[in-house]
Design a protein around this motif. Structure first.
Motif, PDB file in Angstrom:
ATOM      1  N   SER A 196       0.809  -1.223   0.000  1.00 12.36           N
ATOM      2  CA  SER A 196       0.000   0.000   0.000  1.00 12.36           C
ATOM      3  C   SER A 196       0.840   1.268   0.000  1.00 12.36           C
ATOM      4  O   SER A 196       0.305   2.364  -0.179  1.00 12.36           O
ATOM      5  CB  SER A 196      -0.918   0.011   1.227  1.00 12.36           C
ATOM      6  N   SER A 197       2.136   1.130   0.198  1.00 11.01           N
ATOM      7  CA  SER A 197       3.023   2.289   0.192  1.00 11.01           C
ATOM      8  C   SER A 197       4.302   1.915  -0.548  1.00 11.01           C
ATOM      9  O   SER A 197       4.969   0.940  -0.167  1.00 11.01           O
ATOM     10  CB  SER A 197       3.358   2.731   1.618  1.00 11.01           C
ATOM     11  N   PRO A 198       4.638   2.606  -1.614  1.00 16.79           N
ATOM     12  CA  PRO A 198       3.914   3.750  -2.184  1.00 16.79           C
ATOM     13  C   PRO A 198       2.559   3.326  -2.767  1.00 16.79           C
ATOM     14  O   PRO A 198       2.288   2.144  -2.910  1.00 16.79           O
ATOM     15  CB  PRO A 198       4.857   4.233  -3.289  1.00 16.79           C
ATOM     16  N   THR A 199       1.731   4.314  -3.089  1.00 20.01           N
ATOM     17  CA  THR A 199       0.395   4.053  -3.621  1.00 20.01           C
ATOM     18  C   THR A 199       0.487   3.156  -4.855  1.00 20.01           C
ATOM     19  O   THR A 199       1.344   3.377  -5.714  1.00 20.01           O
ATOM     20  CB  THR A 199      -0.294   5.385  -3.998  1.00 20.01           C
ATOM     21  N   PRO A 200      -0.362   2.110  -4.946  1.00 20.61           N
ATOM     22  CA  PRO A 200      -0.310   1.207  -6.100  1.00 20.61           C
ATOM     23  C   PRO A 200      -0.395   1.953  -7.430  1.00 20.61           C
ATOM     24  O   PRO A 200      -1.192   2.879  -7.580  1.00 20.61           O
ATOM     25  CB  PRO A 200      -1.550   0.315  -5.893  1.00 20.61           C
ATOM     26  N   ASN A 201       0.451   1.543  -8.380  1.00 27.18           N
ATOM     27  CA  ASN A 201       0.446   2.169  -9.696  1.00 27.18           C
ATOM     28  C   ASN A 201      -0.704   1.608 -10.540  1.00 27.18           C
ATOM     29  O   ASN A 201      -1.494   0.777 -10.072  1.00 27.18           O
ATOM     30  CB  ASN A 201       1.792   1.971 -10.394  1.00 27.18           C
ATOM     31  N   GLU A 202      -0.788   2.040 -11.783  1.00 27.35           N
ATOM     32  CA  GLU A 202      -1.903   1.633 -12.643  1.00 27.35           C
ATOM     33  C   GLU A 202      -1.912   0.129 -12.884  1.00 27.35           C
ATOM     34  O   GLU A 202      -2.980  -0.491 -12.918  1.00 27.35           O
ATOM     35  CB  GLU A 202      -1.831   2.386 -13.974  1.00 27.35           C
ATOM     36  N   ALA A 203      -0.739  -0.454 -13.063  1.00 24.95           N
ATOM     37  CA  ALA A 203      -0.677  -1.890 -13.331  1.00 24.95           C
ATOM     38  C   ALA A 203      -1.168  -2.688 -12.122  1.00 24.95           C
ATOM     39  O   ALA A 203      -1.963  -3.628 -12.258  1.00 24.95           O
ATOM     40  CB  ALA A 203       0.751  -2.291 -13.692  1.00 24.95           C
ATOM     41  N   MET A 204      -0.702  -2.323 -10.921  1.00 22.26           N
ATOM     42  CA  MET A 204      -1.157  -3.007  -9.714  1.00 22.26           C
ATOM     43  C   MET A 204      -2.650  -2.820  -9.506  1.00 22.26           C
ATOM     44  O   MET A 204      -3.373  -3.762  -9.136  1.00 22.26           O
ATOM     45  CB  MET A 204      -0.398  -2.488  -8.488  1.00 22.26           C
ATOM     46  N   THR A 205      -3.138  -1.610  -9.731  1.00 26.04           N
ATOM     47  CA  THR A 205      -4.564  -1.335  -9.568  1.00 26.04           C
ATOM     48  C   THR A 205      -5.394  -2.204 -10.502  1.00 26.04           C
ATOM     49  O   THR A 205      -6.449  -2.730 -10.118  1.00 26.04           O
ATOM     50  CB  THR A 205      -4.852   0.149  -9.838  1.00 26.04           C
ATOM     51  N   ALA A 206      -4.919  -2.395 -11.729  1.00 25.40           N
ATOM     52  CA  ALA A 206      -5.635  -3.240 -12.685  1.00 25.40           C
ATOM     53  C   ALA A 206      -5.718  -4.677 -12.184  1.00 25.40           C
ATOM     54  O   ALA A 206      -6.765  -5.336 -12.286  1.00 25.40           O
ATOM     55  CB  ALA A 206      -4.936  -3.192 -14.041  1.00 25.40           C
ATOM     56  N   VAL A 207      -4.631  -5.182 -11.612  1.00 24.89           N
ATOM     57  CA  VAL A 207      -4.628  -6.544 -11.085  1.00 24.89           C
ATOM     58  C   VAL A 207      -5.580  -6.665  -9.890  1.00 24.89           C
ATOM     59  O   VAL A 207      -6.357  -7.631  -9.790  1.00 24.89           O
ATOM     60  CB  VAL A 207      -3.198  -6.962 -10.682  1.00 24.89           C
ATOM     61  N   LEU A 208      -5.560  -5.688  -8.995  1.00 23.09           N
ATOM     62  CA  LEU A 208      -6.446  -5.718  -7.828  1.00 23.09           C
ATOM     63  C   LEU A 208      -7.911  -5.676  -8.246  1.00 23.09           C
ATOM     64  O   LEU A 208      -8.763  -6.340  -7.633  1.00 23.09           O
ATOM     65  CB  LEU A 208      -6.112  -4.547  -6.892  1.00 23.09           C
ATOM     66  N   GLU A 209      -8.225  -4.909  -9.286  1.00 25.47           N
ATOM     67  CA  GLU A 209      -9.611  -4.828  -9.755  1.00 25.47           C
ATOM     68  C   GLU A 209     -10.089  -6.169 -10.308  1.00 25.47           C
ATOM     69  O   GLU A 209     -11.221  -6.585 -10.063  1.00 25.47           O
ATOM     70  CB  GLU A 209      -9.738  -3.742 -10.822  1.00 25.47           C
ATOM     71  N   VAL A 210      -9.222  -6.864 -11.037  1.00 26.49           N
ATOM     72  CA  VAL A 210      -9.601  -8.174 -11.574  1.00 26.49           C
ATOM     73  C   VAL A 210      -9.783  -9.174 -10.445  1.00 26.49           C
ATOM     74  O   VAL A 210     -10.728  -9.970 -10.430  1.00 26.49           O
ATOM     75  CB  VAL A 210      -8.553  -8.667 -12.587  1.00 26.49           C
ATOM     76  N   LEU A 211      -8.888  -9.151  -9.464  1.00 28.00           N
ATOM     77  CA  LEU A 211      -9.038 -10.059  -8.316  1.00 28.00           C
ATOM     78  C   LEU A 211     -10.338  -9.804  -7.580  1.00 28.00           C
ATOM     79  O   LEU A 211     -11.025 -10.740  -7.139  1.00 28.00           O
ATOM     80  CB  LEU A 211      -7.844  -9.894  -7.362  1.00 28.00           C
ATOM     81  N   ALA A 212     -10.716  -8.531  -7.456  1.00 25.89           N
ATOM     82  CA  ALA A 212     -11.957  -8.195  -6.770  1.00 25.89           C
ATOM     83  C   ALA A 212     -13.164  -8.785  -7.491  1.00 25.89           C
ATOM     84  O   ALA A 212     -14.150  -9.175  -6.855  1.00 25.89           O
ATOM     85  CB  ALA A 212     -12.098  -6.672  -6.644  1.00 25.89           C
ATOM     86  N   GLU A 213     -13.106  -8.875  -8.802  1.00 29.42           N
ATOM     87  CA  GLU A 213     -14.208  -9.455  -9.568  1.00 29.42           C
ATOM     88  C   GLU A 213     -14.406 -10.934  -9.253  1.00 29.42           C
ATOM     89  O   GLU A 213     -15.502 -11.472  -9.435  1.00 29.42           O
ATOM     90  CB  GLU A 213     -13.959  -9.275 -11.060  1.00 29.42           C
ATOM     91  N   PHE A 214     -13.351 -11.603  -8.823  1.00 29.48           N
ATOM     92  CA  PHE A 214     -13.436 -13.031  -8.526  1.00 29.48           C
ATOM     93  C   PHE A 214     -13.569 -13.303  -7.033  1.00 29.48           C
ATOM     94  O   PHE A 214     -13.272 -14.393  -6.554  1.00 29.48           O
ATOM     95  CB  PHE A 214     -12.191 -13.748  -9.067  1.00 29.48           C
ATOM     96  N   SER A 215     -14.048 -12.306  -6.305  1.00 25.53           N
ATOM     97  CA  SER A 215     -14.190 -12.470  -4.849  1.00 25.53           C
ATOM     98  C   SER A 215     -15.456 -13.199  -4.469  1.00 25.53           C
ATOM     99  O   SER A 215     -15.675 -13.489  -3.291  1.00 25.53           O
ATOM    100  CB  SER A 215     -14.163 -11.093  -4.169  1.00 25.53           C
ATOM    101  N   THR A 216     -16.349 -13.488  -5.409  1.00 25.67           N
ATOM    102  CA  THR A 216     -17.589 -14.210  -5.098  1.00 25.67           C
ATOM    103  C   THR A 216     -17.726 -15.408  -6.038  1.00 25.67           C
ATOM    104  O   THR A 216     -17.064 -15.492  -7.052  1.00 25.67           O
ATOM    105  CB  THR A 216     -18.810 -13.300  -5.270  1.00 25.67           C
TER     106      THR A 216
END
Length: 295
Positions: free
Chosen positions: A275-295
């Motif tokens: 979380s520090s430094p703030t996630p860059n665009e590439a990391m944010t993209a990966v986190l968003e995809v992982l969030a989609e598979f949380s259910t």
């Protein structure tokens, strides 16, 4: 001051892995005198012996073993740097290193990779098989960007955790055993069952499931990979307790039965990320995809 020569470090690692100078020369496609020169120059740089002399098998000194251990990290970092430069040169957004434990369903992982590729083709993912504890340490050391880990985890500086999944566990049982409709600790404790290796979250979860019912059976075998546990059940060797999504491919396999557990057992997972430094665009993209598979 001269910096370390990574080719020479790689030579020492090859000697450590393969046992002899000759084997290292063959593996690295170098002449034997070059191997000896690499070691000699490393020793001169370090001002200490790295390989014990006068032995048929190459045996590293304590200093040599320390250099090999840390040298592996240097070579891995060098490979990552090359990947990042090549990716940027090709117009990519970035490289994200993700640690995945053996308990994460291999059925789900390819779907996540495909979703990332379709949504963000400029992001490159590098997957590494690591346990939860190691993933947390490497996130703090910035040698990983994201980790799929067991939950809960102790708080770690500069590492954030977000709940990800809470998957039901089931019993995978040889069909010849004529298992009951629900598998209890009492029933399974009298049969042969295999488990995940000690020290893993899965091993602890299963041991607690038995313990809360007053049982402490010893597993027939402990293994690190779900696929091996499934193979044992298919071969009529033992039962196994696995996440439901891990046994989806066994639904129509006549050699095994999938049974719910009683009492129910859940496997909680979380996504950990730097979380520090703030996630860059590439990391944010990966986190968003992982969030989609949380259910």
């Amino acid at each position: 001051m001269r910096n370390l020569n990574l080719d020479q470090v790689q030579t020492l690692i090859a000697i450590a892995d393969l046992g002899t100078f000759a084997a290292a020369a063959q593996a690295l496609h170098l002449a034997p005198p070059t191997i000896s020169l690499h070691v000699k120059e490393l020793e001169s740089r370090m001002q200490t012996h790295l390989v014990a002399r006068g032995r048929r098998q190459a045996e590293l000194t304590p200093a040599g073993r320390a250099l090999v251990q840390e040298g592996r990290k240097l070579l891995a970092a060098s490979d990552d740097l090359i990947d990042v430069v090549r990716l940027r040169a090709a117009g990519g957004d970035g490289l994200v290193k993700v640690g995945v434990s053996a308990g994460v369903g291999m059925q789900r992982l390819p779907l996540m990779l495909d979703a990332l590729r379709r949504r963000n083709p400029r992001v490159e993912l590098k997957l590494e098989a690591v346990g939860s504890a190691e993933a947390m340490q490497r996130l703090q050391a910035a040698t990983l960007d994201v980790g799929i880990v067991a939950s809960p985890q102790p708080a770690v500086a500069r590492v954030a955790l977000m709940p990800w999944r809470n998957d039901p566990m089931v019993a995978l049982v040889p069909a010849s055993w004529e298992a009951p409709e629900t598998v209890t600790p009492e029933w399974l404790s009298t049969r042969r069952w295999a488990s995940f290796a000690p020290g893993t979250q899965m091993h602890g979860l299963i041991a607690a499931w038995f313990g809360q019912a007053g049982f402490n059976p010893r597993p027939f075998l402990t293994l690190s990979y779900p696929g091996a546990l499934k193979a044992l059940a298919t071969a009529n060797q033992s039962a196994a307790i696995l996440p439901l999504d891990e046994v989806d491919d066994q639904q129509r396999t006549p050699e095994v039965l999938i049974r719910p557990l009683s009492p129910p057992l859940m496997r909680p997972m979380a996504v950990a990320y730097r979380s520090s430094p703030t996630p860059n665009e590439a990391m944010t993209a990966v986190l968003e995809v992982l969030a989609e598979f949380s259910t």
